[in-house]
Design a protein around this motif. Structure first.
Motif, PDB file in Angstrom:
ATOM      1  N   GLU A   9     -13.489 -10.522 -50.538  1.00  0.00           N
ATOM      2  CA  GLU A   9     -14.694 -10.908 -49.788  1.00  0.00           C
ATOM      3  C   GLU A   9     -15.900 -10.937 -50.721  1.00  0.00           C
ATOM      4  N   PRO A  10     -16.964 -11.613 -50.315  1.00  0.00           N
ATOM      5  CA  PRO A  10     -18.140 -11.644 -51.164  1.00  0.00           C
ATOM      6  C   PRO A  10     -18.803 -10.278 -51.222  1.00  0.00           C
ATOM      7  N   GLY A  11     -19.382  -9.958 -52.349  1.00  0.00           N
ATOM      8  CA  GLY A  11     -19.999  -8.642 -52.495  1.00  0.00           C
ATOM      9  C   GLY A  11     -21.437  -8.653 -52.035  1.00  0.00           C
ATOM     10  N   THR A  12     -21.983  -7.460 -51.800  1.00  0.00           N
ATOM     11  CA  THR A  12     -23.374  -7.385 -51.382  1.00  0.00           C
ATOM     12  C   THR A  12     -24.151  -6.341 -52.146  1.00  0.00           C
ATOM     13  N   LEU A  13     -23.474  -5.594 -52.990  1.00  0.00           N
ATOM     14  CA  LEU A  13     -24.118  -4.515 -53.747  1.00  0.00           C
ATOM     15  C   LEU A  13     -24.475  -3.322 -52.874  1.00  0.00           C
ATOM     16  N   LEU A  14     -24.139  -3.372 -51.595  1.00  0.00           N
ATOM     17  CA  LEU A  14     -24.463  -2.248 -50.730  1.00  0.00           C
ATOM     18  C   LEU A  14     -23.278  -1.292 -50.729  1.00  0.00           C
ATOM     19  N   ARG A  72     -20.443 -10.172 -58.026  1.00  0.00           N
ATOM     20  CA  ARG A  72     -19.955 -10.596 -56.713  1.00  0.00           C
ATOM     21  C   ARG A  72     -21.105 -10.896 -55.769  1.00  0.00           C
ATOM     22  N   ALA A  73     -22.227 -10.223 -56.001  1.00  0.00           N
ATOM     23  CA  ALA A  73     -23.345 -10.373 -55.070  1.00  0.00           C
ATOM     24  C   ALA A  73     -24.230 -11.574 -55.390  1.00  0.00           C
ATOM     25  N   GLY A 127     -20.334  -0.380 -47.673  1.00  0.00           N
ATOM     26  CA  GLY A 127     -20.290  -1.336 -46.572  1.00  0.00           C
ATOM     27  C   GLY A 127     -19.358  -2.486 -46.847  1.00  0.00           C
ATOM     28  N   PRO A 185     -16.801  -4.784 -45.728  1.00  0.00           N
ATOM     29  CA  PRO A 185     -16.005  -5.233 -44.603  1.00  0.00           C
ATOM     30  C   PRO A 185     -14.752  -5.963 -45.078  1.00  0.00           C
ATOM     31  N   PRO A 186     -13.690  -5.932 -44.297  1.00  0.00           N
ATOM     32  CA  PRO A 186     -12.465  -6.601 -44.711  1.00  0.00           C
ATOM     33  C   PRO A 186     -12.514  -8.108 -44.464  1.00  0.00           C
ATOM     34  N   ALA A 187     -11.596  -8.802 -45.076  1.00  0.00           N
ATOM     35  CA  ALA A 187     -11.311 -10.221 -44.819  1.00  0.00           C
ATOM     36  C   ALA A 187     -12.476 -11.173 -45.061  1.00  0.00           C
ATOM     37  N   ALA A 188     -12.324 -12.387 -44.612  1.00  0.00           N
ATOM     38  CA  ALA A 188     -13.280 -13.487 -44.754  1.00  0.00           C
ATOM     39  C   ALA A 188     -13.498 -13.927 -46.189  1.00  0.00           C
ATOM     40  N   PRO A 189     -12.860 -15.026 -46.553  1.00  0.00           N
ATOM     41  CA  PRO A 189     -13.022 -15.537 -47.903  1.00  0.00           C
ATOM     42  C   PRO A 189     -14.340 -16.262 -48.075  1.00  0.00           C
ATOM     43  N   ARG A 190     -14.663 -16.429 -49.313  1.00  0.00           N
ATOM     44  CA  ARG A 190     -15.901 -17.101 -49.640  1.00  0.00           C
ATOM     45  C   ARG A 190     -15.555 -18.491 -50.142  1.00  0.00           C
TER      46      ARG A 190
END
Lengths: 308, 214
Positions: free
Chosen positions: A292-297, A128-129, A300, A302-307
Motif C-alpha cells: 500500500e502507499p505509505g504516509t509516514l505516519l 513511499r510517501a 497507521g 492499513p492493509p490492502a489497496a494498491p497504488r
C-alpha cells in the motif's frame, strides 16, 4: 434509440454472484423473471451509451481515411515500435533495480543493528510517501539527469521501497516456529534467513511482487512528462502532426489497447500465480497482503489497496 | 527557507490546487466506486459485466495515458471544459476502480449468516442492506479506502504536468524566477506530506471510532 435485442449476456443472470452471499437469497422463478427484465433494460442503456459514443466519433470525423493513413507508413510504425521498446527498456531496468533495492532495504529493516534498521525505515517510509512524479522531476530538473536514468531512478526508489515492505512482511509472515527451529539447530541469522525464511517467503510473495511490477509498468508512462521518448511520447508526436490532420483520437485508440493490454497481461499473470499458490499446501500458511502507499505516519498502516 | 517565505502566494495557490483536486476527485471516486461496486454485486448480469470491465480497464490504465486521453483528447472530440474539470474526471474515474474493489471486498467480509439472519427476521432487501450489511462493510472498508485516497492525492501531481494549477507545478514558476531548485522541491515535498498525513490521520481517527476490532 431503439431497444436493443437481448444478447447472450443478458439471458443468464440466473443466480446472484457467488461472492456476495450476504446480500441475496437464491432467486425463485419470479425474481429470476424480474432480474431478466432488469438485465434487458440495463443492456439497452449500455448499448445506447456505446452507440452515442460511436455516433460522436463518427460525427467528429474520427474515422476518416486521412486520420488513419499515418498508421500505414513504415516510419510511423517504426516510431511507435521504438517508443514501445523504450517503454519496455525503462520497465525492465526499473524492475530489476527495484527488486535489488527492495531486497537491500528489506535486509536493512530486518537487521539486528538498530542504526541500520532506523536508516532503512526512514528511506522506505519517505520514498513511499512521496508522489513518484515529484521524485522523477526532482532528479530530472534539480539534479539535471538525462530522462531515462531520471525515470528509472524515480521508479526504482518508489517501487524498491514498496517492495521492501513486501519482502519484510513476507519474511515476517513465515511461521515463527520455522525460524526458532533453525536457531535451535545452531544456525546463524544469515543462515536462518537464507536457508529457511526467505525461500519459504519467496513463493508466497511472488503475486504481490508481480502486482507491484504492474505499477512500475504503468508508471513508465510518466517518462512522457520528462520528454523520455517512450510509447506515449511517440503517440504524441503522431497526434500533433498537422500533415495527418491531427489524428489525436485514432492515436489514443491505437496506443491505449496496447498499453492496457500489457498491464492486464501482467496483472492476470499475478492473479494466476496467486491462485496457483492458494492451491499449494506448502504456501498455504503464508499470505502476503498487497503493498500500500505509505504516509509516514507511524502505526497507521492499513492493509490492502494498491497504488496506481 | 526564503524560497517559501517570499513565494508564499505561489505555494499556497499550488497547495490549494492540489487540495481542491484531491477533494473533488475523491468525491467523484467514492460516488463512482460505490455505483460500480453495487453493479459488481448486482444480480443483473449485464451490470456485473459492465462493472467488471470498468474495473479491469481502469486499474490497468497508466494514469498518464488517461490524462493524455482525457485532457488532450476529449477537446478534439467536441467536448471543451476547463482543464481542472477534466483532471478531476480522469483522477476520479481512475481511482473509482480501486475504491470499487475496496468496497466490494468489504461487502464480502460480511459473513453470509448476517444476511440470512436479517432475512429470516423478515427484513426487506433495503433493510438488510442498510441496517445489517453496509454498516459492517463500512467498518472494514475504512483502511483500504484511506490508502486509496492517499494514493489519489499523490497521483494528483500528474495533473500539474498537464498545466493544471497544483503543487508540483509551482516548481516551474519558481525555477523561472531563479530560486534554488532544491529548496523549491523540499517545500513541495513538505506540502504533499501535509496532505497525505492529514488524510491518513483522518482515516486513523475514523478507524479508531468505527473500525472493526480484530
Amino acid at each position: 434509440m431503439t431497444v436493443a435485442l437481448p444478447t447472450a449476456d443478458s439471458g443468464s443472470p440466473h443466480h446472484a454472484p457467488r461472492e456476495s452471499n450476504a446480500l441475496y437469497d437464491i432467486p425463485g422463478p419470479r425474481t429470476r423473471h424480474r432480474h431478466r427484465i432488469y438485465g434487458l433494460i440495463s443492456t439497452a442503456v449500455l448499448l445506447a451509451l456505446i452507440g452515442w459514443i460511436l455516433y460522436l466519433l463518427f460525427d467528429t470525423g474520427q474515422f476518416t481515411a486521412t486520420k488513419w493513413t499515418p498508421f500505414e507508413y513504415k516510419g510511423i510504425q517504426e516510431l511507435l515500435l521504438r517508443g514501445l521498446g523504450n517503454t519496455l527498456k525503462a520497465f525492465g531496468i526499473a524492475a530489476v533495480l527495484s527488486l535489488v533495492l527492495g531486497a537491500l532495504l528489506a535486509t536493512g529493516r530486518l537487521s539486528d543493528h538498530a542504526p541500520v534498521r532506523w536508516l532503512s525505515t526512514l528511506i522506505v517510509e519517505f520514498f513511499r510517501a512521496m508522489p513518484v512524479l515529484v521524485m522523477i522531476f526532482f532528479i530530472f530538473v534539480a539534479l539535471k539527469v538525462q530522462p531515462l536514468p531520471a525515470l528509472v531512478a524515480g521508479l526504482t526508489l518508489y517501487n524498491g521501497s514498496v517492495l521492501a515492505e513486501v519482502f519484510r512482511s513476507g519474511v515476517n509472515a513465515v511461521e515463527r516456529g520455522q525460524g526458532e527451529a533453525a536457531f535451535a539447530l545452531g544456525m546463524r541469522k544469515t543462515q536462518v534467513m537464507s536457508y529457511v525464511l526467505v525461500p519459504q517467503a519467496a513463493r508466497a510473495m511472488l503475486p504481490a511482487i508481480i502486482s507491484q511490477l504492474v505499477v512500475a509498468l504503468k508508471d513508465t508512462s510518466l517518462g512522457y512528462l520528462i520528454t523520455y521518448e517512450e510509447f506515449l511520447h511517440a503517440g504524441k508526436l503522431i497526434a500533433s502532426n498537422l500533415d495527418y490532420d491531427l489524428p489525436f483520437i485514432p492515436v489514443v485508440m491505437v496506443i491505449s489497447p496496447i498499453y492496457i493490454g500489457m498491464c492486464m497481461l501482467l496483472s492476470w499473470f499475478a492473479h494466476w500465480v496467486a491462485r496457483r499458490q492458494r492451491r499449494n499446501p506448502r504456501t498455504e500458511a503464508v499470505d502476503i497482503a498487497p503493498p500500500e502507499p505509505g504516509t509516514l505516519l507511524p502505526g497507521g498502516n492499513p492493509p490492502a489497496a494498491p497504488r496506481g | 527557507m526564503n524560497v517559501l517565505t517570499s513565494n508564499f502566494d505561489t505555494y499556497a495557490k499550488g497547495f490549494l490546487g492540489t487540495v481542491e483536486l484531491t477533494v473533488y476527485s475523491s468525491a467523484l471516486a467514492l460516488l463512482l466506486g460505490f455505483v460500480m461496486a453495487s453493479f459488481r454485486v448486482a444480480p443483473v448480469g449485464s451490470l456485473r459485466a459492465f462493472g467488471t470491465v470498468w474495473v479491469a480497464v481502469l486499474r490497468n490504465t497508466p494514469l498518464t495515458l488517461l490524462f493524455f486521453a482525457v485532457l488532450l483528447g476529449l477537446p478534439r472530440f467536441g467536448l471543451v471544459l476547463p482543464f481542472q474539470v477534466f483532471a478531476v474526471l480522469a483522477l476520479g474515474c481512475y481511482t473509482s476502480a480501486f475504491i470499487c474493489e475496496a468496497l466490494r471486498s468489504g461487502i464480502n467480509t460480511v459473513p453470509k449468516g448476517q444476511g440470512e439472519a436479517a432475512r429470516s427476521l423478515g427484513m426487506t432487501f433495503a433493510q438488510t442492506l442498510t441496517l445489517v450489511v453496509l454498516p459492517q462493510a463500512f467498518r472494514s472498508v475504512i483502511p483500504p479506502v484511506g490508502s486509496t485516497l492517499i494514493a489519489l492525492a499523490k497521483n494528483s501531481a500528474i495533473a500539474g504536468a498537464f498545466s493544471v494549477t497544483e503543487l508540483l507545478g509551482t516548481y516551474k514558476t519558481l525555477s523561472e524566477l531563479g530560486y534554488n531548485i532544491v529548496w523549491t522541491f523540499i517545500w513541495i515535498a513538505v506540502g504533499y506530506l501535509i496532505i497525505t498525513l492529514t488524510i491518513s490521520a483522518l482515516f486513523n481517527l475514523m478507524e479508531r471510532h468505527w473500525g472493526v476490532v480484530r
